[in-house]
Design an enzyme around this catalytic site. Structure first.
Site, PDB file in Angstrom:
ATOM      1  N   TYR A   1       0.833  -1.203   0.000  1.00  0.00           N
ATOM      2  CA  TYR A   1       0.000   0.000   0.000  1.00  0.00           C
ATOM      3  C   TYR A   1       0.865   1.249   0.000  1.00  0.00           C
ATOM      4  O   TYR A   1       1.925   1.286   0.647  1.00  0.00           O
ATOM      5  CB  TYR A   1      -0.871   0.049   1.258  1.00  0.00           C
ATOM      6  CG  TYR A   1      -2.054  -0.881   1.259  1.00  0.00           C
ATOM      7  CD1 TYR A   1      -3.254  -0.486   0.695  1.00  0.00           C
ATOM      8  CD2 TYR A   1      -1.974  -2.126   1.852  1.00  0.00           C
ATOM      9  CE1 TYR A   1      -4.357  -1.332   0.715  1.00  0.00           C
ATOM     10  CE2 TYR A   1      -3.069  -2.981   1.871  1.00  0.00           C
ATOM     11  CZ  TYR A   1      -4.256  -2.575   1.306  1.00  0.00           C
ATOM     12  OH  TYR A   1      -5.347  -3.409   1.329  1.00  0.00           O
TER      13      TYR A   1
ATOM     14  N   TYR B   1      -1.312  -9.852   1.033  1.00  0.00           N
ATOM     15  CA  TYR B   1      -0.597  -8.946   1.899  1.00  0.00           C
ATOM     16  C   TYR B   1      -0.488  -9.534   3.307  1.00  0.00           C
ATOM     17  O   TYR B   1      -1.496  -9.918   3.891  1.00  0.00           O
ATOM     18  CB  TYR B   1      -1.390  -7.615   1.898  1.00  0.00           C
ATOM     19  CG  TYR B   1      -1.022  -6.657   2.970  1.00  0.00           C
ATOM     20  CD1 TYR B   1       0.125  -5.894   2.852  1.00  0.00           C
ATOM     21  CD2 TYR B   1      -1.799  -6.519   4.113  1.00  0.00           C
ATOM     22  CE1 TYR B   1       0.486  -5.023   3.847  1.00  0.00           C
ATOM     23  CE2 TYR B   1      -1.454  -5.636   5.110  1.00  0.00           C
ATOM     24  CZ  TYR B   1      -0.303  -4.895   4.970  1.00  0.00           C
ATOM     25  OH  TYR B   1       0.059  -4.035   5.954  1.00  0.00           O
TER      26      TYR B   1
ATOM     27  N   ARG C   1      -3.708 -11.457   4.077  1.00  0.00           N
ATOM     28  CA  ARG C   1      -4.980 -11.060   3.481  1.00  0.00           C
ATOM     29  C   ARG C   1      -5.072 -11.631   2.073  1.00  0.00           C
ATOM     30  O   ARG C   1      -4.094 -11.583   1.320  1.00  0.00           O
ATOM     31  CB  ARG C   1      -5.097  -9.529   3.379  1.00  0.00           C
ATOM     32  CG  ARG C   1      -5.115  -8.735   4.673  1.00  0.00           C
ATOM     33  CD  ARG C   1      -6.224  -9.121   5.634  1.00  0.00           C
ATOM     34  NE  ARG C   1      -7.505  -9.482   5.059  1.00  0.00           N
ATOM     35  CZ  ARG C   1      -8.412  -8.622   4.576  1.00  0.00           C
ATOM     36  NH1 ARG C   1      -8.205  -7.331   4.579  1.00  0.00           N
ATOM     37  NH2 ARG C   1      -9.559  -9.047   4.097  1.00  0.00           N
TER      38      ARG C   1
ATOM     39  N   HIS D   1      -7.566  -8.193  -2.372  1.00  0.00           N
ATOM     40  CA  HIS D   1      -8.852  -7.534  -2.109  1.00  0.00           C
ATOM     41  C   HIS D   1      -8.809  -6.075  -2.526  1.00  0.00           C
ATOM     42  O   HIS D   1      -7.749  -5.459  -2.556  1.00  0.00           O
ATOM     43  CB  HIS D   1      -9.242  -7.650  -0.635  1.00  0.00           C
ATOM     44  CG  HIS D   1      -8.310  -6.939   0.299  1.00  0.00           C
ATOM     45  ND1 HIS D   1      -7.096  -7.467   0.672  1.00  0.00           N
ATOM     46  CD2 HIS D   1      -8.398  -5.739   0.928  1.00  0.00           C
ATOM     47  CE1 HIS D   1      -6.481  -6.631   1.494  1.00  0.00           C
ATOM     48  NE2 HIS D   1      -7.237  -5.568   1.665  1.00  0.00           N
TER      49      HIS D   1
ATOM     50  N   HIS E   1     -10.826  -2.533  -1.404  1.00  0.00           N
ATOM     51  CA  HIS E   1     -11.760  -1.901  -0.464  1.00  0.00           C
ATOM     52  C   HIS E   1     -12.723  -1.013  -1.248  1.00  0.00           C
ATOM     53  O   HIS E   1     -12.309  -0.309  -2.180  1.00  0.00           O
ATOM     54  CB  HIS E   1     -10.997  -1.017   0.527  1.00  0.00           C
ATOM     55  CG  HIS E   1     -10.053  -1.755   1.421  1.00  0.00           C
ATOM     56  ND1 HIS E   1     -10.394  -2.175   2.683  1.00  0.00           N
ATOM     57  CD2 HIS E   1      -8.760  -2.132   1.246  1.00  0.00           C
ATOM     58  CE1 HIS E   1      -9.350  -2.774   3.246  1.00  0.00           C
ATOM     59  NE2 HIS E   1      -8.340  -2.759   2.390  1.00  0.00           N
TER      60      HIS E   1
END
Lengths: 252, 204
Positions: A118, A157, A167, A170, A172
């Site tokens: 990120y 991640y 994770r 994905h 968001h």
């Protein structure tokens, strides 16, 4: 804020929204997702039918949108360059529980890059940043409630929950309907990802069918040959009763 | 068998996670050049009608530690009690007031802050007036579904005493968790997610 909004030429709906099914949503306290332990209310929620404060909500005009807001491959990239990764289209329809399309809905998304990194100062994962990828995008649904993004498929991640929790890939999503009671943030997962069924955040949702509602299928029909694959993700917001005035006192 | 109701299920919520800023306040997250400005940072302009106020506070977890990664949105009526929404049929709201604000809590201090106007009163379903209030929606890492609450104003004692929503709170000792105390032009509204001082949250 409503300036420049193009909603269909019909009378706005003003009824209260259907009650949320809180056995379908994740509960607040889900100890396998450790951060929820100290961030979950312990007392019962106060249940109320909607008032005008929840039936109304902000609606955003297309005038807020820039030309590349829906294109994460290019909206942070240097001129002539593009983000690295699997090029995908994410598209779908925002509708309500009655199946009615929700026009004029603002959909904002954010995600990691192809390596699961990120672009955020609090993030220290060793996978590198992509200099051509920011990770944010937004669109406003059309008259039928349709939306489309172009992006790259995010990578899985690792995160400090269990010793070895990852994770699933994905995206968001944050969605505004027409009433503040419809406000929703969720996450979209990708068909076939084995990490989905190991994830402590996914498993905060108690019902397997509800989890499946967050998994976007690959859509080869919407795929653009030699360019980008497509995933379909429909979003359902709360439905509503017909009118605000159903409970008016006699004589009003 | 009877006919189907043909209803869909609402998309289930998931946490906003720690990097919510990337999507909802990218300039705050130092992702420049994508959006001109972050949405919801400016609710008023020079022409906005009404009394200018500041709303500030923190969101605390069950140990009393402020959340430094929460995101708060507020929604409120204008000074005359009208909402800037297509579903507002009682009149036209002040075009110089959005009614909606979005603010991340500060990454160092955990403080949130909104520059807005004091809202007018709006009617409950039966026509009685509710006390002036601001609707809050709180998301963060560790919060699986956004939390709704309301802020009422400490200098509106009479209106608060007749508010039909506050009247529904059975344990009267919890009512003050929704009331912000005034300090000059600023209202201080702290939100406690859990524990002794737990804020009243709504299923609305």
């Amino acid at each position: 804020m409503t300036e420049g909004v193009t909603l269909p030429n019909r009378r706005p709906e003003t009824g209260a929204f259907f009650q949320r099914d809180r056995s379908w949503h994740p509960p607040a306290f889900t100890p396998q997702y450790k951060t929820s332990v100290l961030r979950s209310p312990q007392k019962a929620l106060l249940s109320l039918d909607n008032t005008i404060s929840e039936i109304t909500g902000p609606v955003f005009g297309h005038n807020i949108l820039g030309e590349l807001d829906d294109d994460l491959i290019h909206n942070f990239a240097r001129p002539g360059e593009s983000a690295i990764g699997q090029r995908i289209i994410v598209y779908g329809r925002v509708m309500d529980e009655r199946g009615k399309g929700v026009p004029g809905a603002l959909v904002e998304i954010w995600q990691a890059n192809a390596g699961g990194r990120y672009r955020h100062k609090k993030e220290g994962y060793l996978a590198p940043l992509d200099p051509n990828f920011g990770g944010c995008g937004r669109v406003i649904t059309d008259e039928e409630g349709n939306y489309t993004f172009r992006t790259i498929k995010p990578g899985p991640y690792p995160w400090p929950n269990g010793v070895n929790d990852w994770r699933p890939a994905h995206i968001h999503l944050s969605i505004f309907g027409h009433g503040f009671a419809q406000r929703l943030i969720t996450q979209m997962y990708f068909e076939g990802d084995p990490l989905i069924w190991k994830c402590p955040i996914v498993s905060t949702i108690p019902d397997r069918r509800a989890i499946e509602q967050l998994i976007a299928p690959l859509d080869m029909e919407a795929t653009i040959p030699m360019d980008a694959r497509a995933y379909k993700f429909d979003i359902v917001l709360r439905g509503r009763r017909s009118t605000l005035f159903e409970n008016r006192l006699e004589g009003n | 068998m009877v006919q189907s109701l043909n209803r869909f299920k609402e998309t289930p919520s998931q946490t906003a996670g720690p990097y919510v800023h990337i999507g909802l306040t990218p300039n705050f997250a130092e992702i420049g050049g994508v959006y001109d400005a972050d949405l919801g940072t400016r609710m008023v302009n020079d022409k906005t009608k009404g009394e200018r106020i500041t709303i500030r506070g923190h969101v605390f977890d069950g140990t009393g530690t402020p959340l430094k990664d929460a995101l708060i949105e507020i929604w409120q009526a204008d000074a005359d009690g009208l909402y800037n929404s297509p579903s507002e049929l009682r009149g036209t709201a002040d075009p110089n007031f959005t009614g909606w604000g979005r603010c991340p809590t500060d990454m160092q201090t955990g403080e949130f802050r909104f520059e807005t106007v004091k809202p007018g009163r709006v009617p409950f379903k039966d026509g009685r007036l509710m006390a002036p209030h601001v609707t809050f929606w709180i998301v963060a890492r560790g919060i699986n579904i956004g939390l709704h609450t309301r802020m009422y104003f400490g200098d509106e004692e009479k209106a608060n005493a007749e508010d039909p929503i506050l009247a529904r709170i059975e344990h009267r000792g919890r009512v003050p968790t929704l009331i912000a105390e005034r300090d000059s032009d600023t209202y201080n509204f702290d939100i406690h997610l859990q524990g002794e001082k737990e804020t009243v949250f709504f299923d609305i």
